[in-house]
Design a protein around this motif. Structure first.
Motif, PDB file in Angstrom:
ATOM      1  N   LYS A 150       0.840  -1.105   0.051  1.00  0.00           N
ATOM      2  CA  LYS A 150      -0.060  -0.123  -0.100  1.00  0.00           C
ATOM      3  C   LYS A 150       0.850   1.249  -0.080  1.00  0.00           C
ATOM      4  O   LYS A 150       0.425   2.375  -0.568  1.00  0.00           O
ATOM      5  N   ASN A 151       1.987   1.304   0.898  1.00  0.00           N
ATOM      6  CA  ASN A 151       2.907   2.149   0.812  1.00  0.00           C
ATOM      7  C   ASN A 151       3.329   2.612  -0.740  1.00  0.00           C
ATOM      8  O   ASN A 151       3.637   3.750  -1.262  1.00  0.00           O
ATOM      9  N   ASP A 152       3.801   1.582  -1.261  1.00  0.00           N
ATOM     10  CA  ASP A 152       4.473   1.713  -2.663  1.00  0.00           C
ATOM     11  C   ASP A 152       3.374   2.185  -3.436  1.00  0.00           C
ATOM     12  O   ASP A 152       3.566   2.944  -4.471  1.00  0.00           O
ATOM     13  N   LEU A 153       2.239   1.712  -3.499  1.00  0.00           N
ATOM     14  CA  LEU A 153       0.928   2.049  -4.384  1.00  0.00           C
ATOM     15  C   LEU A 153       0.681   3.396  -4.064  1.00  0.00           C
ATOM     16  O   LEU A 153       0.502   4.139  -5.177  1.00  0.00           O
ATOM     17  N   LEU A 154       0.577   4.201  -3.103  1.00  0.00           N
ATOM     18  CA  LEU A 154       0.398   5.366  -2.780  1.00  0.00           C
ATOM     19  C   LEU A 154       1.428   6.202  -3.274  1.00  0.00           C
ATOM     20  O   LEU A 154       1.520   7.400  -3.947  1.00  0.00           O
ATOM     21  N   ASP A 155       2.840   6.039  -2.990  1.00  0.00           N
ATOM     22  CA  ASP A 155       4.023   6.421  -3.944  1.00  0.00           C
ATOM     23  C   ASP A 155       3.787   6.633  -5.199  1.00  0.00           C
ATOM     24  O   ASP A 155       4.197   7.551  -5.971  1.00  0.00           O
ATOM     25  N   LYS A 156       3.319   5.551  -5.960  1.00  0.00           N
ATOM     26  CA  LYS A 156       3.321   5.536  -7.385  1.00  0.00           C
ATOM     27  C   LYS A 156       2.143   6.696  -7.806  1.00  0.00           C
ATOM     28  O   LYS A 156       2.263   7.241  -8.835  1.00  0.00           O
ATOM     29  N   LEU A 157       0.947   6.594  -7.074  1.00  0.00           N
ATOM     30  CA  LEU A 157       0.016   7.176  -7.475  1.00  0.00           C
ATOM     31  C   LEU A 157       0.559   8.884  -7.444  1.00  0.00           C
ATOM     32  O   LEU A 157      -0.083   9.461  -8.237  1.00  0.00           O
ATOM     33  N   LYS A 158       1.058   9.200  -6.529  1.00  0.00           N
ATOM     34  CA  LYS A 158       1.685  10.450  -6.610  1.00  0.00           C
ATOM     35  C   LYS A 158       2.469  11.023  -7.589  1.00  0.00           C
ATOM     36  O   LYS A 158       2.700  12.280  -7.761  1.00  0.00           O
ATOM     37  N   VAL A 159       2.957  10.132  -8.407  1.00  0.00           N
ATOM     38  CA  VAL A 159       4.002  10.601  -9.472  1.00  0.00           C
ATOM     39  C   VAL A 159       3.504  10.225 -10.638  1.00  0.00           C
ATOM     40  O   VAL A 159       4.296  10.682 -11.884  1.00  0.00           O
ATOM     41  N   ILE A 160       2.201   9.688 -11.058  1.00  0.00           N
ATOM     42  CA  ILE A 160       1.805   9.122 -12.456  1.00  0.00           C
ATOM     43  C   ILE A 160       1.234  10.384 -12.954  1.00  0.00           C
ATOM     44  O   ILE A 160       0.916  11.320 -12.133  1.00  0.00           O
ATOM     45  N   ASN A 161       0.809  10.267 -14.404  1.00  0.00           N
ATOM     46  CA  ASN A 161       0.313  11.629 -14.825  1.00  0.00           C
ATOM     47  C   ASN A 161      -0.889  12.186 -14.358  1.00  0.00           C
ATOM     48  O   ASN A 161      -1.831  10.955 -14.037  1.00  0.00           O
ATOM     49  N   PRO A 162      -1.488  13.325 -14.076  1.00  0.00           N
ATOM     50  CA  PRO A 162      -2.649  13.572 -13.351  1.00  0.00           C
ATOM     51  C   PRO A 162      -3.952  13.033 -14.260  1.00  0.00           C
ATOM     52  O   PRO A 162      -4.862  12.611 -13.420  1.00  0.00           O
ATOM     53  N   TYR A 163      -3.936  13.059 -15.346  1.00  0.00           N
ATOM     54  CA  TYR A 163      -4.878  12.626 -16.075  1.00  0.00           C
ATOM     55  C   TYR A 163      -5.232  11.114 -15.904  1.00  0.00           C
ATOM     56  O   TYR A 163      -6.259  10.744 -15.916  1.00  0.00           O
ATOM     57  N   TYR A 164      -4.009  10.595 -15.960  1.00  0.00           N
ATOM     58  CA  TYR A 164      -4.255   9.054 -15.860  1.00  0.00           C
ATOM     59  C   TYR A 164      -4.512   8.774 -14.475  1.00  0.00           C
ATOM     60  O   TYR A 164      -5.179   7.646 -14.111  1.00  0.00           O
ATOM     61  N   PHE A 165      -4.188   9.513 -13.357  1.00  0.00           N
ATOM     62  CA  PHE A 165      -4.693   9.145 -12.055  1.00  0.00           C
ATOM     63  C   PHE A 165      -6.054   9.172 -12.015  1.00  0.00           C
ATOM     64  O   PHE A 165      -6.946   8.512 -11.411  1.00  0.00           O
ATOM     65  N   GLU A 166      -6.846  10.369 -12.672  1.00  0.00           N
ATOM     66  CA  GLU A 166      -8.238  10.447 -12.981  1.00  0.00           C
ATOM     67  C   GLU A 166      -8.731   9.196 -13.377  1.00  0.00           C
ATOM     68  O   GLU A 166     -10.017   8.616 -12.869  1.00  0.00           O
ATOM     69  N   LYS A 167      -8.264   8.553 -14.412  1.00  0.00           N
ATOM     70  CA  LYS A 167      -8.476   7.412 -15.246  1.00  0.00           C
ATOM     71  C   LYS A 167      -8.625   6.390 -13.980  1.00  0.00           C
ATOM     72  O   LYS A 167      -9.624   5.442 -14.018  1.00  0.00           O
ATOM     73  N   VAL A 168      -7.577   6.117 -13.161  1.00  0.00           N
ATOM     74  CA  VAL A 168      -7.432   5.157 -12.087  1.00  0.00           C
ATOM     75  C   VAL A 168      -8.665   5.217 -11.135  1.00  0.00           C
ATOM     76  O   VAL A 168      -9.268   4.122 -10.719  1.00  0.00           O
ATOM     77  N   ILE A 169      -9.118   6.334 -10.795  1.00  0.00           N
ATOM     78  CA  ILE A 169     -10.186   6.410  -9.655  1.00  0.00           C
ATOM     79  C   ILE A 169     -11.348   6.164 -10.526  1.00  0.00           C
ATOM     80  O   ILE A 169     -12.198   5.053  -9.964  1.00  0.00           O
ATOM     81  N   LEU A 170     -11.635   6.272 -11.743  1.00  0.00           N
ATOM     82  CA  LEU A 170     -12.927   5.910 -12.484  1.00  0.00           C
ATOM     83  C   LEU A 170     -12.840   4.342 -12.581  1.00  0.00           C
ATOM     84  O   LEU A 170     -14.007   3.735 -12.399  1.00  0.00           O
ATOM     85  N   GLY A 265      -5.672   9.523   0.504  1.00  0.00           N
ATOM     86  CA  GLY A 265      -4.648   8.696   0.105  1.00  0.00           C
ATOM     87  C   GLY A 265      -4.838   7.235   0.702  1.00  0.00           C
ATOM     88  O   GLY A 265      -4.767   6.226   0.474  1.00  0.00           O
ATOM     89  N   ILE A 266      -4.888   7.188   2.136  1.00  0.00           N
ATOM     90  CA  ILE A 266      -4.994   5.862   2.813  1.00  0.00           C
ATOM     91  C   ILE A 266      -6.040   5.117   2.409  1.00  0.00           C
ATOM     92  O   ILE A 266      -6.040   3.925   2.370  1.00  0.00           O
ATOM     93  N   LYS A 267      -7.303   5.663   2.573  1.00  0.00           N
ATOM     94  CA  LYS A 267      -8.642   4.914   2.219  1.00  0.00           C
ATOM     95  C   LYS A 267      -8.712   4.533   0.728  1.00  0.00           C
ATOM     96  O   LYS A 267      -8.990   3.369   0.315  1.00  0.00           O
ATOM     97  N   LEU A 268      -7.831   5.339  -0.237  1.00  0.00           N
ATOM     98  CA  LEU A 268      -7.856   5.255  -1.734  1.00  0.00           C
ATOM     99  C   LEU A 268      -6.957   3.933  -1.891  1.00  0.00           C
ATOM    100  O   LEU A 268      -7.369   2.906  -2.528  1.00  0.00           O
ATOM    101  N   VAL A 269      -5.838   3.801  -1.174  1.00  0.00           N
ATOM    102  CA  VAL A 269      -4.961   2.563  -1.508  1.00  0.00           C
ATOM    103  C   VAL A 269      -5.692   1.318  -0.825  1.00  0.00           C
ATOM    104  O   VAL A 269      -5.446   0.092  -1.296  1.00  0.00           O
ATOM    105  N   ASP A 270      -6.334   1.578   0.141  1.00  0.00           N
ATOM    106  CA  ASP A 270      -7.114   0.337   0.881  1.00  0.00           C
ATOM    107  C   ASP A 270      -7.944  -0.162  -0.143  1.00  0.00           C
ATOM    108  O   ASP A 270      -8.193  -1.505  -0.220  1.00  0.00           O
ATOM    109  N   LEU A 271      -8.951   0.805  -0.632  1.00  0.00           N
ATOM    110  CA  LEU A 271      -9.758  -0.113  -1.767  1.00  0.00           C
ATOM    111  C   LEU A 271      -9.298  -0.365  -2.954  1.00  0.00           C
ATOM    112  O   LEU A 271      -9.874  -1.524  -3.548  1.00  0.00           O
ATOM    113  N   MET A 272      -8.269   0.359  -3.526  1.00  0.00           N
ATOM    114  CA  MET A 272      -7.249  -0.205  -4.515  1.00  0.00           C
ATOM    115  C   MET A 272      -6.774  -1.605  -4.032  1.00  0.00           C
ATOM    116  O   MET A 272      -6.988  -2.613  -5.226  1.00  0.00           O
TER     117      MET A 272
END
Length: 298
Positions: A150-170, A265-272
């Motif tokens: 989960k820590n690695d996942l959150l670190d990755k989410l913080k550096v990916i393209n912002p537009y791709y981050f939006e798609k990840v959430i969807l 962020g914490i809840k997000l990686v829990d769900l992912m």
């Protein structure tokens, strides 16, 4: 005030012996129920229903390990399939039985001493291990791996393209069962990054806002702008960020006429992690136990 906890496996030694002290032979499942009823029925319901990583009821697992150690120590035995009975050694045990008593009085292999001597573990670490059943150690190992992922996942989410981050959430919301999503135009989304149709006709909609922040918190102004960007055809919104929401943002979402769900962020990686978005299964381990039903007489 002493913290209420599920008993450690070795803390079930004496309750098990007490239940068996009348010398009668009883079924292992009945023993389990009687121990819980007499000694642990006052535990909160959520504790009594808590499960191990493998899905077994945790308190039942602790009692089962306690029974296993007592058998190895010669305090109880299995006279028939699926049944348990106290031995003379168990009946003659007058003082409170500890894990050290059981291990020193038998030929049980010391599961942990050699490992502790080879490492630089503190006395507290060693005590924690000594008080843990094998199932506890497995669960602890899984928890550590899960935390690292989960820590690695959150670190990755913080550096990916912002537009791709939006798609990840969807994609995540789709996996969670919230229906088909529509990505909004990136040039003029007006603060809305996506729309979820809860039904096939799109009668019920959820508006999505995704903010990929590294350190900055989401503030009250961000929630206010999100609400302002929502059109009159919905009153539901989900605001997701890789960081945190400050107090003003939380209060604004709570007091809004709209239904605004905040996912930090914490809840997000829990769900992912739960819905297998952005992670994959590396290994599968099987932990087997005796099937008492298999040996029941027909």
């Amino acid at each position: 005030m002493k913290k209420i906890e599920i008993p450690k496996f070795h803390e079930t030694f004496n309750p098990i012996l007490e239940i068996l002290s009348n010398g009668e032979m009883i079924h292992t499942r009945e023993l389990q129920d009687l121990v819980i009823e007499k000694y642990y029925s006052d535990l909160p319901e959520e504790m009594l229903n808590e499960k191990t990583k493998s899905g077994e009821v945790l308190i039942n697992n602790r009692i089962a390990w306690g029974k296993s150690y007592l058998k190895k120590g010669g305090y109880i035995f299995y006279p028939e399939r699926g049944h348990v009975k106290i031995t003379e050694k168990g009946l003659s045990q007058k003082s409170s039985l500890t894990l050290k008593d059981v291990e020193q009085g038998t030929n049980i292999l010391d599961f942990y001493t050699e490992e502790n001597l080879k490492s630089n573990k503190s006395a507290t670490d060693i005590k924690v291990i000594d008080n843990a059943s094998p199932q506890d150690l497995i669960d602890e190992g899984f928890s550590k791996i899960e935390t690292e992922v989960k820590n690695d996942l959150l670190d990755k989410l913080k550096v990916i393209n912002p537009y791709y981050f939006e798609k990840v959430i969807l994609i995540l919301l789709k996996k969670m069962g919230y229906g088909d999503f529509i990505e909004t135009s990136k040039s003029s989304d007006g603060g809305i990054d996506g729309i979820i149709n809860e039904d096939k006709l799109g009668l019920d909609k959820i508006y999505i806002q995704a903010k990929r922040f590294n350190e900055n918190k989401v503030r009250e102004k961000d929630i206010r702008n999100f609400i302002g960007a929502m059109s009159g055809d919905t009153n539901k919104g989900v605001f997701v960020t890789t960081s945190l929401f400050d107090k003003g943002a939380v209060e604004k979402a709570k007091n809004a006429h709209h239904k605004i769900i905040l996912i930090d962020g914490i809840k997000l990686v829990d769900l992912m992690h739960e819905f297998n978005v952005g992670v994959q299964i590396k290994s599968v381990y099987e932990v087997k136990q005796l099937d008492e039903d298999f040996f029941e007489e027909q």
